[in-house]
Design a protein around this motif. Structure first.
Motif, PDB file in Angstrom:
ATOM      1  N   GLY A 104       0.830  -1.194   0.000  1.00 17.40           N
ATOM      2  CA  GLY A 104       0.000   0.000   0.000  1.00 17.40           C
ATOM      3  C   GLY A 104       0.864   1.244   0.000  1.00 17.40           C
ATOM      4  N   SER A 105       0.259   2.400  -0.289  1.00 16.77           N
ATOM      5  CA  SER A 105       0.999   3.654  -0.279  1.00 16.77           C
ATOM      6  C   SER A 105       0.030   4.824  -0.175  1.00 16.77           C
ATOM      7  CB  SER A 105       1.866   3.803  -1.530  1.00 16.77           C
ATOM      8  OG  SER A 105       1.058   3.948  -2.685  1.00 16.77           O
ATOM      9  N   PHE A 106       0.545   5.965   0.264  1.00 21.81           N
ATOM     10  CA  PHE A 106      -0.214   7.208   0.231  1.00 21.81           C
ATOM     11  C   PHE A 106       0.769   8.365   0.185  1.00 21.81           C
ATOM     12  CE2 PHE A 106       0.351   6.383   4.792  1.00 21.81           C
ATOM     13  CZ  PHE A 106       0.741   7.610   5.288  1.00 21.81           C
ATOM     14  N   GLN A 107       0.283   9.540  -0.178  1.00 22.22           N
ATOM     15  CA  GLN A 107       1.141  10.712  -0.297  1.00 22.22           C
ATOM     16  C   GLN A 107       0.628  11.855   0.577  1.00 22.22           C
ATOM     17  OE1 GLN A 107       1.300  11.544  -4.552  1.00 22.22           O
ATOM     18  NE2 GLN A 107       3.212  10.406  -4.750  1.00 22.22           N
ATOM     19  N   VAL A 108       1.556  12.652   1.075  1.00 26.46           N
ATOM     20  CA  VAL A 108       1.229  13.908   1.741  1.00 26.46           C
ATOM     21  C   VAL A 108       2.125  14.980   1.134  1.00 26.46           C
ATOM     22  CG1 VAL A 108       0.522  12.799   3.887  1.00 26.46           C
ATOM     23  CG2 VAL A 108       2.881  13.576   3.624  1.00 26.46           C
ATOM     24  N   ARG A 109       1.672  16.214   1.203  1.00 28.28           N
ATOM     25  CA  ARG A 109       2.435  17.302   0.601  1.00 28.28           C
ATOM     26  C   ARG A 109       3.236  18.043   1.667  1.00 28.28           C
ATOM     27  NH1 ARG A 109       1.751  18.115  -4.505  1.00 28.28           N
ATOM     28  NH2 ARG A 109       2.852  20.100  -4.371  1.00 28.28           N
ATOM     29  N   GLN A 110       4.407  18.480   1.252  1.00 26.25           N
ATOM     30  CA  GLN A 110       5.269  19.396   2.014  1.00 26.25           C
ATOM     31  C   GLN A 110       5.939  18.718   3.196  1.00 26.25           C
ATOM     32  OE1 GLN A 110       5.230  22.279   0.446  1.00 26.25           O
ATOM     33  NE2 GLN A 110       6.634  23.528   1.635  1.00 26.25           N
ATOM     34  N   TYR A 111       7.187  18.956   3.281  1.00 26.67           N
ATOM     35  CA  TYR A 111       8.149  18.668   4.329  1.00 26.67           C
ATOM     36  C   TYR A 111       7.736  17.703   5.440  1.00 26.67           C
ATOM     37  CZ  TYR A 111       9.862  22.728   1.875  1.00 26.67           C
ATOM     38  OH  TYR A 111      10.245  23.594   0.904  1.00 26.67           O
ATOM     39  N   VAL A 112       8.267  16.521   5.350  1.00 23.55           N
ATOM     40  CA  VAL A 112       8.123  15.502   6.379  1.00 23.55           C
ATOM     41  C   VAL A 112       9.524  15.142   6.849  1.00 23.55           C
ATOM     42  CG1 VAL A 112       7.504  13.088   6.791  1.00 23.55           C
ATOM     43  CG2 VAL A 112       5.941  14.563   5.525  1.00 23.55           C
ATOM     44  N   LYS A 124      -2.722   3.439  12.049  1.00 24.81           N
ATOM     45  CA  LYS A 124      -2.271   4.823  11.912  1.00 24.81           C
ATOM     46  C   LYS A 124      -0.758   4.878  11.848  1.00 24.81           C
ATOM     47  CE  LYS A 124      -4.757   5.898  15.607  1.00 24.81           C
ATOM     48  NZ  LYS A 124      -5.713   4.787  15.672  1.00 24.81           N
ATOM     49  N   ILE A 125      -0.271   5.991  11.284  1.00 26.91           N
ATOM     50  CA  ILE A 125       1.168   6.225  11.153  1.00 26.91           C
ATOM     51  C   ILE A 125       1.451   7.661  11.579  1.00 26.91           C
ATOM     52  CG2 ILE A 125       3.110   6.403   9.539  1.00 26.91           C
ATOM     53  CD1 ILE A 125       1.533   4.271   7.834  1.00 26.91           C
ATOM     54  N   ALA A 126       2.416   7.846  12.437  1.00 29.83           N
ATOM     55  CA  ALA A 126       2.779   9.179  12.923  1.00 29.83           C
ATOM     56  C   ALA A 126       4.111   9.616  12.335  1.00 29.83           C
ATOM     57  CB  ALA A 126       2.872   9.181  14.450  1.00 29.83           C
ATOM     58  N   VAL A 127       4.260  10.932  12.150  1.00 26.06           N
ATOM     59  CA  VAL A 127       5.495  11.482  11.591  1.00 26.06           C
ATOM     60  C   VAL A 127       5.522  12.974  11.895  1.00 26.06           C
ATOM     61  CG1 VAL A 127       4.620  12.130   9.301  1.00 26.06           C
ATOM     62  CG2 VAL A 127       6.981  11.310   9.543  1.00 26.06           C
ATOM     63  N   ILE A 128       6.692  13.599  11.823  1.00 24.87           N
ATOM     64  CA  ILE A 128       6.800  15.050  11.941  1.00 24.87           C
ATOM     65  C   ILE A 128       6.471  15.664  10.577  1.00 24.87           C
ATOM     66  CG2 ILE A 128       8.315  16.999  12.397  1.00 24.87           C
ATOM     67  CD1 ILE A 128       7.661  15.476  14.888  1.00 24.87           C
ATOM     68  N   TRP A 129       5.559  16.641  10.562  1.00 22.00           N
ATOM     69  CA  TRP A 129       5.015  17.175   9.308  1.00 22.00           C
ATOM     70  C   TRP A 129       4.990  18.694   9.358  1.00 22.00           C
ATOM     71  CZ3 TRP A 129      -0.784  17.622   7.899  1.00 22.00           C
ATOM     72  CH2 TRP A 129      -0.946  17.816   6.515  1.00 22.00           C
ATOM     73  N   THR A 134       0.642  25.924   6.823  1.00 22.49           N
ATOM     74  CA  THR A 134       1.029  26.521   8.104  1.00 22.49           C
ATOM     75  C   THR A 134       2.547  26.670   8.250  1.00 22.49           C
ATOM     76  OG1 THR A 134       1.022  24.332   9.147  1.00 22.49           O
ATOM     77  CG2 THR A 134      -1.003  25.632   9.282  1.00 22.49           C
ATOM     78  N   TYR A 135       3.293  26.378   7.186  1.00 21.04           N
ATOM     79  CA  TYR A 135       4.756  26.439   7.253  1.00 21.04           C
ATOM     80  C   TYR A 135       5.207  27.822   7.745  1.00 21.04           C
ATOM     81  CZ  TYR A 135       9.610  25.844   5.850  1.00 21.04           C
ATOM     82  OH  TYR A 135      10.963  25.744   5.860  1.00 21.04           O
ATOM     83  N   PRO A 136       6.224  27.931   8.657  1.00 21.25           N
ATOM     84  CA  PRO A 136       7.144  26.868   9.097  1.00 21.25           C
ATOM     85  C   PRO A 136       6.728  26.137  10.369  1.00 21.25           C
ATOM     86  CG  PRO A 136       7.946  28.972   9.862  1.00 21.25           C
ATOM     87  CD  PRO A 136       6.664  29.253   9.108  1.00 21.25           C
ATOM     88  N   ARG A 137       5.479  26.287  10.827  1.00 21.10           N
ATOM     89  CA  ARG A 137       5.044  25.530  11.997  1.00 21.10           C
ATOM     90  C   ARG A 137       5.114  24.032  11.703  1.00 21.10           C
ATOM     91  NH1 ARG A 137      -0.753  27.705  12.858  1.00 21.10           N
ATOM     92  NH2 ARG A 137      -0.766  26.207  14.604  1.00 21.10           N
ATOM     93  N   LYS A 138       5.497  23.249  12.711  1.00 17.89           N
ATOM     94  CA  LYS A 138       5.597  21.806  12.505  1.00 17.89           C
ATOM     95  C   LYS A 138       4.724  21.080  13.517  1.00 17.89           C
ATOM     96  CE  LYS A 138       9.625  20.775  15.409  1.00 17.89           C
ATOM     97  NZ  LYS A 138      10.968  20.150  15.460  1.00 17.89           N
ATOM     98  N   PHE A 139       4.323  19.878  13.138  1.00 23.58           N
ATOM     99  CA  PHE A 139       3.407  19.085  13.947  1.00 23.58           C
ATOM    100  C   PHE A 139       3.885  17.630  13.975  1.00 23.58           C
ATOM    101  CE2 PHE A 139       1.156  22.551  12.036  1.00 23.58           C
ATOM    102  CZ  PHE A 139       0.321  23.045  13.036  1.00 23.58           C
ATOM    103  N   MET A 140       3.593  16.949  15.083  1.00 22.40           N
ATOM    104  CA  MET A 140       3.618  15.500  15.059  1.00 22.40           C
ATOM    105  C   MET A 140       2.239  15.118  14.548  1.00 22.40           C
ATOM    106  SD  MET A 140       2.619  12.439  16.221  1.00 22.40           S
ATOM    107  CE  MET A 140       1.620  12.953  17.610  1.00 22.40           C
ATOM    108  N   ALA A 141       2.155  14.700  13.304  1.00 22.71           N
ATOM    109  CA  ALA A 141       0.874  14.413  12.668  1.00 22.71           C
ATOM    110  C   ALA A 141       0.622  12.914  12.629  1.00 22.71           C
ATOM    111  CB  ALA A 141       0.841  14.983  11.256  1.00 22.71           C
TER     112      ALA A 141
END
Length: 302
Positions: A104-112, A124-129, A134-141
């Motif tokens: 399987g696969s999926f895409q997200v946009r902008q800086y991970v 679920k899958i977590a990552v820094i996004w 909202t750039y340059p704010r970052k989230f654990m998404a």
């Protein structure tokens, strides 16, 4: 974020040393180590049977720009990794079975960035996004397996899942523990005693304690925020601590030669131990046919 006091959960530490022995069949394992070790070599994402010594390359990663970005589910059935476009504005997450086939696969946009993390149930899958909106704010998404964002915490430095679906997070303000809905988090402990914000978190299989690194050494903490203690010390860098499947040992990488983060393993110590890069005492190398293993990221045993 609110501060709460959680019930005390104690980590039972083991005080023993282990020797590194070569398997009689020509493979190699670290003494009492059992299970399957997954790690990122220079060219492939690998799995190694620690008892029998059989090794297999699952995924060709020679051309990947970030070879450390892998996670293996706790039940050892799936692998997740991601790659970004040259402009870093398109990131593709891929799911693999443990034969190395894409499922399987999926895409997200902008800086991970950072290492993706499977939730305990793999839903679920977590990552820094850092999304463009909202750039340059970052989230654990937190994303579902089809790429839908379902939760997020801002300004998180690192994170790991607990077995019950909660998350432990580090941020400049401290260690935080989320609720199971991932809608809020409460502070467990401060981080001002450290020279940096602790990172590279890994939760024990029973959820009672967490490993982390600070200033390139390995630490541990009980999951209620008590019992913060340094486990390793050396003149070099101890990276990427990871619990063994039974919670009795710690796998990690030792960066001392400049071109190889070699995989080491030790029993959970009762006090700070000094790691000698030239010795197998305390934390022996994990070997394959007498050769050390180099890993670009977290060595995971499942």
């Amino acid at each position: 974020m609110k501060t709460t006091i959680l019930s005390l959960i104690r980590l039972c530490v083991l005080v023993s040393l282990m020797a590194c022995s070569k398997d009689k069949n020509g493979g190699a394992a670290g003494g009492k180590a059992q299970g399957t070790l997954y790690y990122a070599s220079f060219t492939g994402f690998m799995k190694l049977d620690l008892r029998g010594g059989q090794q297999q390359r699952l995924i060709d990663i020679g051309s990947m720009s970030h070879q450390e970005r892998f996670d293996v589910s706790r039940d050892g059935s799936e692998i997740v990794a991601y790659e970004e476009s040259l402009s870093s504005d398109q990131v593709t997450f891929k799911l693999y079975n443990t034969s190395g086939q894409v499922t399987g696969s999926f895409q997200v946009r902008q800086y991970v960035n950072g290492i993706p993390r499977f939730s305990p149930d793999k839903s679920k899958i977590a990552v820094i996004w850092q999304p463009a909106s909202t750039y340059p704010r970052k989230f654990m998404a937190v994303f579902t397996r089809n790429g839908q964002q379902v939760a997020g915490f801002e300004d998180v430095s690192d994170y790991a899942w607990l077995p019950d679906g909660r998350m432990i997070l580090t941020a400049p303000g401290g260690f935080y523990l989320s609720n199971q809905q991932l809608s809020s988090a409460s502070r467990l402990a401060a981080v001002n005693q450290f020279p940096d914000v602790p990172g590279q978190l890994d939760v024990s299989p029973d959820g009672a304690a967490v490993l982390f690194t600070s200033n390139y050494h390995i630490w541990a903490m009980n999951m209620d925020g008590s019992g913060i203690r340094q486990l390793t010390s050396s003149d070099v860098k101890e990276w990427y601590p990871s619990w063994s499947a039974d919670g009795k040992q710690v796998f990690f990488t030792l960066d001392w030669s400049g071109n190889c983060k070699e995989v080491r393993v030790m029993d959970v110590p009762g006090q700070t131990v000094t790691i000698d890069p030239h010795s197998d005492a305390v934390a022996p190398r994990v070997l394959v046919d007498g050769n050390r293993i180099c890993s670009a990221g977290r060595p995971m045993v499942r």
